[in-house]
Design a protein around this motif. Structure first.
Motif, PDB file in Angstrom:
ATOM      1  N   ARG A  67      -9.798 -46.065 -24.046  1.00 55.87           N
ATOM      2  CA  ARG A  67     -10.738 -45.934 -22.940  1.00 55.87           C
ATOM      3  C   ARG A  67     -11.287 -47.289 -22.543  1.00 55.87           C
ATOM      4  O   ARG A  67     -11.522 -47.560 -21.366  1.00 55.87           O
ATOM      5  CB  ARG A  67     -11.898 -45.003 -23.346  1.00 55.87           C
ATOM      6  N   ALA A  68     -11.499 -48.181 -23.517  1.00 52.04           N
ATOM      7  CA  ALA A  68     -12.063 -49.496 -23.229  1.00 52.04           C
ATOM      8  C   ALA A  68     -11.028 -50.455 -22.664  1.00 52.04           C
ATOM      9  O   ALA A  68     -11.373 -51.446 -22.025  1.00 52.04           O
ATOM     10  CB  ALA A  68     -12.684 -50.085 -24.499  1.00 52.04           C
ATOM     11  N   ASN A  69      -9.748 -50.167 -22.902  1.00 55.27           N
ATOM     12  CA  ASN A  69      -8.674 -51.031 -22.438  1.00 55.27           C
ATOM     13  C   ASN A  69      -8.095 -50.467 -21.155  1.00 55.27           C
ATOM     14  O   ASN A  69      -7.330 -49.497 -21.165  1.00 55.27           O
ATOM     15  CB  ASN A  69      -7.581 -51.132 -23.523  1.00 55.27           C
ATOM     16  N   ALA A  70      -8.437 -51.065 -20.030  1.00 55.36           N
ATOM     17  CA  ALA A  70      -8.019 -50.556 -18.726  1.00 55.36           C
ATOM     18  C   ALA A  70      -6.506 -50.573 -18.569  1.00 55.36           C
ATOM     19  O   ALA A  70      -5.913 -49.664 -17.983  1.00 55.36           O
ATOM     20  CB  ALA A  70      -8.666 -51.375 -17.612  1.00 55.36           C
ATOM     21  N   VAL A  71      -5.858 -51.600 -19.108  1.00 64.17           N
ATOM     22  CA  VAL A  71      -4.401 -51.712 -18.976  1.00 64.17           C
ATOM     23  C   VAL A  71      -3.704 -50.575 -19.718  1.00 64.17           C
ATOM     24  O   VAL A  71      -2.789 -49.929 -19.186  1.00 64.17           O
ATOM     25  CB  VAL A  71      -3.910 -53.078 -19.515  1.00 64.17           C
ATOM     26  N   ALA A  72      -4.131 -50.306 -20.959  1.00 64.75           N
ATOM     27  CA  ALA A  72      -3.528 -49.229 -21.745  1.00 64.75           C
ATOM     28  C   ALA A  72      -3.723 -47.889 -21.063  1.00 64.75           C
ATOM     29  O   ALA A  72      -2.805 -47.064 -20.994  1.00 64.75           O
ATOM     30  CB  ALA A  72      -4.132 -49.205 -23.151  1.00 64.75           C
ATOM     31  N   PHE A 130     -12.364 -34.927 -24.825  1.00 69.73           N
ATOM     32  CA  PHE A 130     -12.666 -34.749 -26.240  1.00 69.73           C
ATOM     33  C   PHE A 130     -13.720 -35.740 -26.719  1.00 69.73           C
ATOM     34  O   PHE A 130     -14.557 -35.402 -27.556  1.00 69.73           O
ATOM     35  CB  PHE A 130     -11.385 -34.882 -27.069  1.00 69.73           C
ATOM     36  N   LEU A 131     -13.675 -36.963 -26.210  1.00 66.39           N
ATOM     37  CA  LEU A 131     -14.687 -37.956 -26.585  1.00 66.39           C
ATOM     38  C   LEU A 131     -16.088 -37.511 -26.161  1.00 66.39           C
ATOM     39  O   LEU A 131     -17.074 -37.781 -26.837  1.00 66.39           O
ATOM     40  CB  LEU A 131     -14.366 -39.311 -25.955  1.00 66.39           C
ATOM     41  N   ALA A 132     -16.159 -36.840 -25.014  1.00 69.99           N
ATOM     42  CA  ALA A 132     -17.458 -36.402 -24.504  1.00 69.99           C
ATOM     43  C   ALA A 132     -17.885 -35.058 -25.085  1.00 69.99           C
ATOM     44  O   ALA A 132     -19.081 -34.790 -25.228  1.00 69.99           O
ATOM     45  CB  ALA A 132     -17.405 -36.312 -22.978  1.00 69.99           C
ATOM     46  N   PHE A 133     -16.923 -34.209 -25.430  1.00 71.34           N
ATOM     47  CA  PHE A 133     -17.221 -32.828 -25.809  1.00 71.34           C
ATOM     48  C   PHE A 133     -17.425 -32.637 -27.316  1.00 71.34           C
ATOM     49  O   PHE A 133     -18.474 -32.143 -27.754  1.00 71.34           O
ATOM     50  CB  PHE A 133     -16.087 -31.919 -25.314  1.00 71.34           C
ATOM     51  N   LEU A 134     -16.463 -33.045 -28.103  1.00 69.93           N
ATOM     52  CA  LEU A 134     -16.516 -32.751 -29.537  1.00 69.93           C
ATOM     53  C   LEU A 134     -17.715 -33.353 -30.265  1.00 69.93           C
ATOM     54  O   LEU A 134     -18.343 -32.669 -31.090  1.00 69.93           O
ATOM     55  CB  LEU A 134     -15.207 -33.202 -30.212  1.00 69.93           C
ATOM     56  N   PRO A 135     -18.058 -34.647 -30.016  1.00 72.33           N
ATOM     57  CA  PRO A 135     -19.181 -35.229 -30.766  1.00 72.33           C
ATOM     58  C   PRO A 135     -20.510 -34.514 -30.561  1.00 72.33           C
ATOM     59  O   PRO A 135     -21.418 -34.660 -31.395  1.00 72.33           O
ATOM     60  CB  PRO A 135     -19.249 -36.666 -30.216  1.00 72.33           C
ATOM     61  N   GLN A 136     -20.641 -33.743 -29.485  1.00 68.65           N
ATOM     62  CA  GLN A 136     -21.894 -33.038 -29.236  1.00 68.65           C
ATOM     63  C   GLN A 136     -22.165 -31.946 -30.276  1.00 68.65           C
ATOM     64  O   GLN A 136     -23.296 -31.471 -30.395  1.00 68.65           O
ATOM     65  CB  GLN A 136     -21.877 -32.412 -27.839  1.00 68.65           C
ATOM     66  N   PHE A 137     -21.137 -31.558 -31.029  1.00 66.12           N
ATOM     67  CA  PHE A 137     -21.289 -30.487 -32.011  1.00 66.12           C
ATOM     68  C   PHE A 137     -21.202 -30.996 -33.444  1.00 66.12           C
ATOM     69  O   PHE A 137     -21.064 -30.217 -34.382  1.00 66.12           O
ATOM     70  CB  PHE A 137     -20.217 -29.411 -31.769  1.00 66.12           C
ATOM     71  N   LEU A 151     -14.990 -33.859 -36.550  1.00 66.99           N
ATOM     72  CA  LEU A 151     -14.230 -33.913 -35.306  1.00 66.99           C
ATOM     73  C   LEU A 151     -12.855 -33.265 -35.477  1.00 66.99           C
ATOM     74  O   LEU A 151     -12.392 -32.527 -34.593  1.00 66.99           O
ATOM     75  CB  LEU A 151     -14.085 -35.361 -34.843  1.00 66.99           C
ATOM     76  N   LEU A 152     -12.196 -33.550 -36.606  1.00 68.83           N
ATOM     77  CA  LEU A 152     -10.906 -32.920 -36.880  1.00 68.83           C
ATOM     78  C   LEU A 152     -11.046 -31.404 -36.987  1.00 68.83           C
ATOM     79  O   LEU A 152     -10.212 -30.649 -36.475  1.00 68.83           O
ATOM     80  CB  LEU A 152     -10.311 -33.491 -38.170  1.00 68.83           C
ATOM     81  N   TYR A 153     -12.089 -30.974 -37.641  1.00 67.75           N
ATOM     82  CA  TYR A 153     -12.332 -29.535 -37.822  1.00 67.75           C
ATOM     83  C   TYR A 153     -12.587 -28.853 -36.483  1.00 67.75           C
ATOM     84  O   TYR A 153     -12.012 -27.800 -36.178  1.00 67.75           O
ATOM     85  CB  TYR A 153     -13.529 -29.347 -38.763  1.00 67.75           C
ATOM     86  N   LEU A 154     -13.433 -29.469 -35.655  1.00 66.39           N
ATOM     87  CA  LEU A 154     -13.742 -28.899 -34.343  1.00 66.39           C
ATOM     88  C   LEU A 154     -12.511 -28.902 -33.439  1.00 66.39           C
ATOM     89  O   LEU A 154     -12.271 -27.948 -32.688  1.00 66.39           O
ATOM     90  CB  LEU A 154     -14.885 -29.686 -33.686  1.00 66.39           C
ATOM     91  N   GLY A 155     -11.741 -29.978 -33.509  1.00 64.43           N
ATOM     92  CA  GLY A 155     -10.521 -30.046 -32.702  1.00 64.43           C
ATOM     93  C   GLY A 155      -9.524 -28.976 -33.098  1.00 64.43           C
ATOM     94  O   GLY A 155      -8.852 -28.380 -32.248  1.00 64.43           O
ATOM     95  N   LEU A 156      -9.401 -28.725 -34.405  1.00 71.89           N
ATOM     96  CA  LEU A 156      -8.518 -27.674 -34.884  1.00 71.89           C
ATOM     97  C   LEU A 156      -8.983 -26.308 -34.378  1.00 71.89           C
ATOM     98  O   LEU A 156      -8.170 -25.486 -33.933  1.00 71.89           O
ATOM     99  CB  LEU A 156      -8.482 -27.677 -36.415  1.00 71.89           C
ATOM    100  N   MET A 157     -10.294 -26.080 -34.417  1.00 63.87           N
ATOM    101  CA  MET A 157     -10.831 -24.822 -33.919  1.00 63.87           C
ATOM    102  C   MET A 157     -10.568 -24.673 -32.422  1.00 63.87           C
ATOM    103  O   MET A 157     -10.216 -23.587 -31.942  1.00 63.87           O
ATOM    104  CB  MET A 157     -12.340 -24.745 -34.195  1.00 63.87           C
ATOM    105  N   PHE A 158     -10.737 -25.756 -31.674  1.00 66.29           N
ATOM    106  CA  PHE A 158     -10.494 -25.714 -30.232  1.00 66.29           C
ATOM    107  C   PHE A 158      -9.026 -25.381 -29.958  1.00 66.29           C
ATOM    108  O   PHE A 158      -8.716 -24.596 -29.051  1.00 66.29           O
ATOM    109  CB  PHE A 158     -10.864 -27.046 -29.585  1.00 66.29           C
ATOM    110  N   ALA A 159      -8.122 -25.966 -30.743  1.00 65.97           N
ATOM    111  CA  ALA A 159      -6.689 -25.698 -30.574  1.00 65.97           C
ATOM    112  C   ALA A 159      -6.364 -24.241 -30.892  1.00 65.97           C
ATOM    113  O   ALA A 159      -5.567 -23.605 -30.195  1.00 65.97           O
ATOM    114  CB  ALA A 159      -5.871 -26.633 -31.451  1.00 65.97           C
ATOM    115  N   ILE A 160      -6.988 -23.696 -31.936  1.00 66.81           N
ATOM    116  CA  ILE A 160      -6.762 -22.292 -32.298  1.00 66.81           C
ATOM    117  C   ILE A 160      -7.269 -21.369 -31.204  1.00 66.81           C
ATOM    118  O   ILE A 160      -6.600 -20.397 -30.812  1.00 66.81           O
ATOM    119  CB  ILE A 160      -7.440 -21.967 -33.647  1.00 66.81           C
TER     120      ILE A 160
END
Length: 210
Positions: A67-72, A130-137, A151-160
């Motif tokens: 996100r910080a690297n505009a070229v990437a 995900f950067l904006a959403f997951l850390p809120q929980f 974050l890994l746990y929440l992401g796994l739950m979101f995927a399920i």
């Protein structure tokens, strides 16, 4: 573990987001109607693998660098636009298929999973979401695992949750396959709609600014 009330809120919000009409679930619905339930579930599986990869990037901070690297970020976005355009062209020129013969193709499932995976990974906006959403929980406490683990746990739950909701969508549209197999003209129309969906995604990705 994460507090129960926080998890309940996360599950509710995530389910609501997955149910909202959007490019992913519309595409799953469309492909399930054309190629049957198995196609929709396969695409959903690929999409959810992509979600887990995005979650890993967020958890370990790599996405923050992107996100910080505009070229990437621009490179990822350009590749995403090119791939979506390629998918749009493929859908536009696709011909009606026989459902019996298409289900017998040995590589069909793997190709659909790959389509869902690349479709997900080629969209850099998912990383931002995900950067904006997951850390809120997440919660900072001595009795709760580290932030990356949360974050890994929440992401796994979101995927399920996404998998369950999109699979339901696939089965909801599966009954249309018997109708479509007898009316190739409807398949052609749906393929053109799919092409338009991919074009819209490509245009939206091309003009987006963050």
């Amino acid at each position: 573990m994460i507090p129960i009330e926080t998890l309940a809120t996360f599950i509710s919000v995530s389910t609501f987001l997955c149910l909202l009409p959007g490019p992913d679930n519309i595409f799953v619905l469309n492909q399930s109607a054309i190629n049957g339930r198995k196609a929709g579930v396969s695409i959903t599986f690929g999409l959810c693998i992509g979600l887990l990869i995005h979650t890993s990037l967020v958890a370990f901070g790599i996405s923050a660098i992107i996100r910080a690297n505009a070229v990437a970020f621009e490179c990822i976005r350009i590749l995403g636009v090119i791939y979506l355009t390629y998918l749009a062209w493929g859908a536009f020129k696709a011909k009606p298929v026989s459902f019996k013969s298409s289900n017998e193709k040995p590589n069909q499932t793997s190709k659909l999973i790959k389509t869902g995976l690349i479709m997900n990974l080629s969209n850099p906006k998912i990383i931002i979401f995900f950067l904006a959403f997951l850390p809120q929980f997440t919660t900072s406490s001595q009795n709760i695992p580290s932030i990356p683990f949360q974050l890994l746990y929440l992401g796994l739950m979101f995927a399920i949750i996404s998998f369950l909701v999109f699979t339901f969508i696939s089965y909801l549209s599966g009954f249309l396959s018997s109708i479509l197999s007898d009316k190739p003209s409807i398949q052609i129309i749906l393929n053109k709609i799919t092409s338009l969906i991919f074009i819209a995604l490509a245009i939206n990705l091309a003009i987006s600014r963050f």
